[in-house]
Design a protein around this motif. Structure first.
Motif, mmCIF file in Angstrom:
data_model
loop_
_atom_site.group_PDB
_atom_site.id
_atom_site.type_symbol
_atom_site.label_atom_id
_atom_site.label_comp_id
_atom_site.label_asym_id
_atom_site.label_seq_id
_atom_site.Cartn_x
_atom_site.Cartn_y
_atom_site.Cartn_z
ATOM 1 N N PRO A 1 -57.471 -18.795 58.341
ATOM 2 C CA PRO A 1 -56.028 -18.619 58.508
ATOM 3 C C PRO A 1 -55.394 -20.004 58.628
ATOM 4 O O PRO A 1 -55.768 -20.775 59.515
ATOM 5 C CB PRO A 1 -55.906 -17.820 59.810
ATOM 6 C CG PRO A 1 -57.203 -18.049 60.529
ATOM 7 C CD PRO A 1 -58.244 -18.300 59.486
ATOM 8 N N ASP A 2 -54.499 -20.345 57.730
ATOM 9 C CA ASP A 2 -53.895 -21.682 57.743
ATOM 10 C C ASP A 2 -52.792 -21.743 58.799
ATOM 11 O O ASP A 2 -52.597 -22.761 59.450
ATOM 12 C CB ASP A 2 -53.313 -21.973 56.352
ATOM 13 C CG ASP A 2 -52.834 -23.401 56.220
ATOM 14 O OD1 ASP A 2 -53.635 -24.252 55.809
ATOM 15 O OD2 ASP A 2 -51.655 -23.672 56.535
ATOM 16 N N TYR A 3 -52.071 -20.624 58.942
ATOM 17 C CA TYR A 3 -51.028 -20.556 59.986
ATOM 18 C C TYR A 3 -50.872 -19.113 60.430
ATOM 19 O O TYR A 3 -51.262 -18.185 59.709
ATOM 20 C CB TYR A 3 -49.697 -21.123 59.469
ATOM 21 C CG TYR A 3 -49.101 -20.414 58.272
ATOM 22 C CD1 TYR A 3 -48.099 -19.461 58.422
ATOM 23 C CD2 TYR A 3 -49.551 -20.703 56.986
ATOM 24 C CE1 TYR A 3 -47.547 -18.819 57.325
ATOM 25 C CE2 TYR A 3 -49.002 -20.063 55.881
ATOM 26 C CZ TYR A 3 -48.004 -19.127 56.049
ATOM 27 O OH TYR A 3 -47.462 -18.481 54.956
ATOM 28 N N VAL A 4 -50.312 -18.944 61.642
ATOM 29 C CA VAL A 4 -50.116 -17.601 62.204
ATOM 30 C C VAL A 4 -48.624 -17.311 62.263
ATOM 31 O O VAL A 4 -47.826 -18.181 62.624
ATOM 32 C CB VAL A 4 -50.740 -17.518 63.620
ATOM 33 C CG1 VAL A 4 -50.331 -16.231 64.315
ATOM 34 C CG2 VAL A 4 -52.256 -17.621 63.554
ATOM 35 N N PRO B 1 -60.130 -28.188 68.469
ATOM 36 C CA PRO B 1 -59.446 -26.965 68.037
ATOM 37 C C PRO B 1 -58.043 -26.960 68.653
ATOM 38 O O PRO B 1 -57.923 -26.967 69.879
ATOM 39 C CB PRO B 1 -60.295 -25.826 68.596
ATOM 40 C CG PRO B 1 -61.419 -26.435 69.348
ATOM 41 C CD PRO B 1 -61.308 -27.926 69.301
ATOM 42 N N THR B 2 -57.016 -27.005 67.820
ATOM 43 C CA THR B 2 -55.664 -27.235 68.325
ATOM 44 C C THR B 2 -54.684 -26.168 67.854
ATOM 45 O O THR B 2 -54.563 -25.932 66.644
ATOM 46 C CB THR B 2 -55.156 -28.618 67.848
ATOM 47 O OG1 THR B 2 -56.133 -29.594 68.197
ATOM 48 C CG2 THR B 2 -53.833 -28.987 68.471
ATOM 49 N N ILE B 3 -54.001 -25.561 68.804
ATOM 50 C CA ILE B 3 -52.965 -24.575 68.461
ATOM 51 C C ILE B 3 -51.608 -25.243 68.643
ATOM 52 O O ILE B 3 -51.347 -25.855 69.688
ATOM 53 C CB ILE B 3 -53.102 -23.323 69.339
ATOM 54 C CG1 ILE B 3 -54.408 -22.610 68.930
ATOM 55 C CG2 ILE B 3 -51.919 -22.381 69.167
ATOM 56 C CD1 ILE B 3 -54.869 -21.576 69.879
ATOM 57 N N LEU B 4 -50.787 -25.173 67.619
ATOM 58 C CA LEU B 4 -49.486 -25.842 67.660
ATOM 59 C C LEU B 4 -48.397 -24.782 67.593
ATOM 60 O O LEU B 4 -48.274 -24.079 66.582
ATOM 61 C CB LEU B 4 -49.372 -26.808 66.474
ATOM 62 C CG LEU B 4 -50.465 -27.900 66.470
ATOM 63 C CD1 LEU B 4 -50.889 -28.245 65.079
ATOM 64 C CD2 LEU B 4 -49.985 -29.115 67.214
ATOM 65 N N HIS B 5 -47.636 -24.634 68.670
ATOM 66 C CA HIS B 5 -46.600 -23.588 68.651
ATOM 67 C C HIS B 5 -45.220 -24.202 68.453
ATOM 68 O O HIS B 5 -45.071 -25.432 68.480
ATOM 69 C CB HIS B 5 -46.655 -22.723 69.916
ATOM 70 C CG HIS B 5 -46.493 -23.486 71.175
ATOM 71 N ND1 HIS B 5 -45.283 -23.649 71.775
ATOM 72 C CD2 HIS B 5 -47.389 -24.149 71.939
ATOM 73 C CE1 HIS B 5 -45.437 -24.376 72.862
ATOM 74 N NE2 HIS B 5 -46.699 -24.693 72.981
ATOM 75 N N GLY B 6 -44.263 -23.341 68.182
ATOM 76 C CA GLY B 6 -42.901 -23.822 67.928
ATOM 77 C C GLY B 6 -42.764 -24.454 66.550
ATOM 78 O O GLY B 6 -41.847 -25.231 66.305
ATOM 79 N N VAL B 7 -43.670 -24.128 65.653
ATOM 80 C CA VAL B 7 -43.634 -24.713 64.297
ATOM 81 C C VAL B 7 -42.626 -23.942 63.446
ATOM 82 O O VAL B 7 -42.473 -22.724 63.585
ATOM 83 C CB VAL B 7 -45.046 -24.665 63.660
ATOM 84 C CG1 VAL B 7 -45.027 -25.179 62.233
ATOM 85 C CG2 VAL B 7 -46.039 -25.460 64.507
ATOM 86 N N LEU C 1 -53.926 -25.272 64.059
ATOM 87 C CA LEU C 1 -53.387 -23.935 63.760
ATOM 88 C C LEU C 1 -51.920 -23.822 64.182
ATOM 89 O O LEU C 1 -51.616 -23.598 65.365
ATOM 90 C CB LEU C 1 -54.227 -22.860 64.474
ATOM 91 C CG LEU C 1 -53.809 -21.416 64.217
ATOM 92 C CD1 LEU C 1 -53.933 -21.053 62.734
ATOM 93 C CD2 LEU C 1 -54.649 -20.444 65.049
ATOM 94 N N PRO C 2 -50.996 -23.945 63.221
ATOM 95 C CA PRO C 2 -49.585 -23.766 63.565
ATOM 96 C C PRO C 2 -49.256 -22.288 63.808
ATOM 97 O O PRO C 2 -49.773 -21.424 63.095
ATOM 98 C CB PRO C 2 -48.841 -24.262 62.315
ATOM 99 C CG PRO C 2 -49.878 -24.764 61.381
ATOM 100 C CD PRO C 2 -51.203 -24.269 61.817
ATOM 101 N N VAL C 3 -48.401 -22.057 64.791
ATOM 102 C CA VAL C 3 -47.970 -20.681 65.069
ATOM 103 C C VAL C 3 -46.452 -20.626 64.890
ATOM 104 O O VAL C 3 -45.718 -21.389 65.514
ATOM 105 C CB VAL C 3 -48.367 -20.253 66.499
ATOM 106 C CG1 VAL C 3 -47.860 -18.845 66.804
ATOM 107 C CG2 VAL C 3 -49.880 -20.320 66.673
ATOM 108 N N LEU C 4 -46.006 -19.735 64.013
ATOM 109 C CA LEU C 4 -44.578 -19.558 63.748
ATOM 110 C C LEU C 4 -44.166 -18.191 64.283
ATOM 111 O O LEU C 4 -44.966 -17.247 64.249
ATOM 112 C CB LEU C 4 -44.280 -19.613 62.244
ATOM 113 C CG LEU C 4 -44.406 -20.978 61.552
ATOM 114 C CD1 LEU C 4 -45.861 -21.306 61.251
ATOM 115 C CD2 LEU C 4 -43.620 -20.987 60.252
ATOM 116 N N VAL C 5 -42.939 -18.088 64.716
ATOM 117 C CA VAL C 5 -42.473 -16.827 65.299
ATOM 118 C C VAL C 5 -41.527 -16.131 64.329
ATOM 119 O O VAL C 5 -40.736 -16.789 63.645
ATOM 120 C CB VAL C 5 -41.747 -17.129 66.632
ATOM 121 C CG1 VAL C 5 -41.083 -15.887 67.187
ATOM 122 C CG2 VAL C 5 -42.741 -17.684 67.639
#
Ligand code: NAD
Length: 463
Positions: A249-252, A320-326, A342-346
């Motif tokens: 998964p490239d991004y969530v 292992p890095t989760i990046l939120h607010g992307v 791992l960017p997380v988009l809302v």
């Protein structure tokens, strides 16, 4: 590399193909069994080579490389005889008496160019299909996994028929020299940029080819998802191979209502799987080389987000890095990440999430976590990709009976199981007609009487 280093082996392979050695079912079966013996007898050596290349654990190597290949060989051996049966075709009444069928014929000598991230699987899974379809092969493993490349070369030389199969080790120069040659089929796995060059080389000889490329695979986590399971599975699939997986998964894309819960569960999963300091975990690989390490470091710096991951150049370690607010315009969203970020988009509604996916290039896979059947149906029907996996990740590529491959910018062509056998086979249509009757109606001169009779005939017996 000198061109004449490759040529003598190629000439031998062509001769073997001309002699029909590889067409025999017994030869195909014997080579698949020889490959199986190599994988079983040399399992420890293979695991140690992959570990030397990028610190991948023996368990992951078994799960994603040797174990997968052994399953693919067994599946192929089980079905090969039935795949080889000629396919009957129906013949319109007007052409009777006649018999029509097509058989699946090998192309000849196939070139397989593999990538480094699953260094064994990406060379040997295509090889299984190449052999099953009765072809000869030249395998070019990636120079970025040199230990595995050496084991493949040694194994194939010792265990398999050298008249029909050979390995060429090396990098860009060797690959380019090979592409100067005329092959009957090319199977390429790697980046889009190099894929363009390979396609241009194939075009010079009008060689058919398959492109297994990368891209950005999205993972939607819907408001109806089981967050704990989704988090564990996403973390496993993303950080397996330290994110260096074409299908990762490239991004969530997570529904606003579930964002906080998902972020917290994913962080918990990272600690549960890799400990407080993943650098010390025997199950967490390193980045394959300096170039990719620097690329990821730059990407992380450009993201300028508060929870930056840790990096260690000496060990080529990226946490292992989760990046939120992307947001979609962020640097992380412009190209395939291919590493453990791992960017997380809302999103607020599903249409918005599907819009973000549609605005990008066609991915190799789309993942969805949702227990709502309407949502599942909506995502499948309103998106395009090489594959889809609902409520899990990666396993769509492990099912031998499912064709595997990309769409658009993530590639074209399919392999695994029967799809692989068909990829390396060319359908040959055969029509066998009777000598009699031989009516004058089909031959000139076409008088108006003949034409009107023909028209009537075709009305009653359509073509
Ligand atoms: P890579 O650098 O190992 O290159 C792939 C192969 O191409 C190597 O064997 C290399 O020697 C050869 N090559 C390099 N330059 C060449 C040239 N100019 N001409 C001909 N051959 C050349 O791998 P990579 O390109 O870094 O691979 C990573 C990419 O591959 C990622 O985008 C990933 O998503 C994709 N990938 C796709 C799949 C899939 O199944 N679709 C699987 C694995 C990786």
């Amino acid at each position: 590399m000198q061109k004449d280093q490759v040529l003598p082996e190629l000439a031998l392979l062509r001769e073997a193909f001309q002699q029909g050695i590889t067409r025999e079912l017994t030869w195909r079966r014997s080579q698949l069994l020889a490959l199986e013996t190599f994988l079983v007898e040399r399992e420890a050596e293979i695991a140690s080579a992959v570990h030397d290349d990028f610190r991948k654990s023996a368990a992951e190597t078994f799960l994603t490389e040797t174990g997968y290949l052994l399953g693919e060989i067994r599946f192929t051996l089980k079905h090969l005889k039935s795949w080889l049966k000629p396919h009957r075709a129906s013949v319109p009444l007007i052409y009777q008496p006649a018999k029509a069928y097509y058989s699946l014929e090998p192309y000849g000598v196939v070139l397989v160019i593999g990538a480094w991230n699953y260094p064994l699987q990406l060379c040997l899974a295509p090889l299984i299909s190449v052999i099953a379809a009765g072809n000869c092969a030249v395998i070019k493993p990636s120079e970025h996994a040199p230990h595995t490349s050496a084991v493949i070369a040694d194994g194939l030389t010792r265990y398999m028929d050298r008249r029909a199969l050979c390995v060429v080790q090396g990098g860009v120069d060797e690959a380019r020299a090979l592409l100067e040659e005329q092959f009957d089929y090319i199977f390429y796995t790697g980046s889009q940029a190099v894929g363009r060059e390979v396609m241009a080389a194939a075009a010079r000889h009008l060689t058919p080819l398959t492109m297994e490329l990368g891209g950005k695979c999205p993972c939607i986590v819907d408001e109806h998802a089981d967050i704990r399971v989704a988090a564990r599975r996403i973390v496993w699939a993303k950080f397996l191979n330290a994110g260096q997986t074409c299908l990762a998964p490239d991004y969530v894309l997570v529904h606003k209502k579930r964002e906080a819960e998902l972020l917290c569960s994913m962080q918990e999963a990272i600690t549960a799987f890799y400990g407080d300091d993943p650098r010390m975990s025997p199950d967490y690989p390193s980045i394959v080389n300096e170039m990719h390490f620097r690329r990821l470091e730059t990407l992380l710096a450009a993201s300028s987000l508060p929870n930056e991951g840790q990096v260690d150049a000496g060990q080529r370690y990226v946490a292992p890095t989760i990046l939120h607010g992307v947001v979609p315009s962020s640097a992380l969203m412009q190209s395939e990440i291919f590493g453990p970020l791992l960017p997380v988009l809302v999103y607020q509604n599903l249409g918005e999430a599907l819009g973000i996916i549609r605005d990008g290039q066609e991915p190799l896979a789309i993942y969805l976590f949702s227990s709502n059947r309407d949502v599942q149906k909506l995502v499948v029907t309103h998106s395009r990709s090489g594959g889809v996996c609902i409520n899990d990740l990666l396993f769509q590529a492990a099912v031998h009976d499912l064709p595997f491959g990309g769409l658009g910018s993530s590639g074209f062509g399919r392999y695994h199981g029967k799809a692989g056998f068909e990829t390396f086979s060319s359908p040959r249509s055969i029509l066998q007609r009777a000598i009699y009757p031989d009516p004058a109606l089909r031959y000139p001169p076409y008088t108006s009487r003949k034409l009107s009779f023909l028209k009537r005939l075709i009305t009653f017996f359509p073509l």
